[in-house]
Write a protein that holds these residues in place. Structure first.
Motif, PDB file in Angstrom:
ATOM      1  N   GLN A   1      87.251 -60.826   6.861  1.00  0.00           N
ATOM      2  CA  GLN A   1      85.925 -61.395   7.113  1.00  0.00           C
ATOM      3  C   GLN A   1      84.829 -60.502   6.550  1.00  0.00           C
ATOM      4  O   GLN A   1      83.870 -60.983   5.954  1.00  0.00           O
ATOM      5  CB  GLN A   1      85.711 -61.622   8.613  1.00  0.00           C
TER       6      GLN A   1
ATOM      7  N   ASP B   1      82.210 -61.557   3.732  1.00  0.00           N
ATOM      8  CA  ASP B   1      80.764 -61.485   3.968  1.00  0.00           C
ATOM      9  C   ASP B   1      80.071 -60.671   2.882  1.00  0.00           C
ATOM     10  O   ASP B   1      79.035 -61.082   2.359  1.00  0.00           O
ATOM     11  CB  ASP B   1      80.470 -60.881   5.340  1.00  0.00           C
TER      12      ASP B   1
ATOM     13  N   ASP C   1      80.064 -62.543  -0.343  1.00  0.00           N
ATOM     14  CA  ASP C   1      79.427 -63.859  -0.239  1.00  0.00           C
ATOM     15  C   ASP C   1      80.380 -64.979  -0.667  1.00  0.00           C
ATOM     16  O   ASP C   1      80.025 -65.871  -1.438  1.00  0.00           O
ATOM     17  CB  ASP C   1      78.130 -63.904  -1.046  1.00  0.00           C
TER      18      ASP C   1
END
Length: 74
Positions: free
Chosen positions: A26, A30, A33
């Protein structure tokens, strides 16, 4: 898949780079992007990364594109 061995090797390489930096899937998603499922599919050799995704991953891992794709084949 045109190069299944290369896709598997890159997936293992990406996972090692991510884990060496203490990043979760994750967190990498993040920072790059992109979606977590995209990271999962690449790491599990279910999909090949596009050039755009490779560039995003390299930036997120603070690597040159060359270093990101310099995959050791086993």
């Amino acid at each position: 898949m045109k190069n299944p061995a290369g896709i598997h090797a890159f997936g293992r390489h990406l996972r090692k780079l991510r884990e060496d930096r203490g990043m979760s899937q994750q967190a990498l998603a993040d920072h790059a992007d992109i979606s977590k499922p995209t990271v999962q599919r690449i790491e599990h050799a279910q999909a090949a990364a596009t050039l755009d995704v490779l560039i995003s991953l390299a930036r997120a891992l603070e690597l040159s594109l060359r270093d990101l794709v310099d995959v050791p084949f086993e």
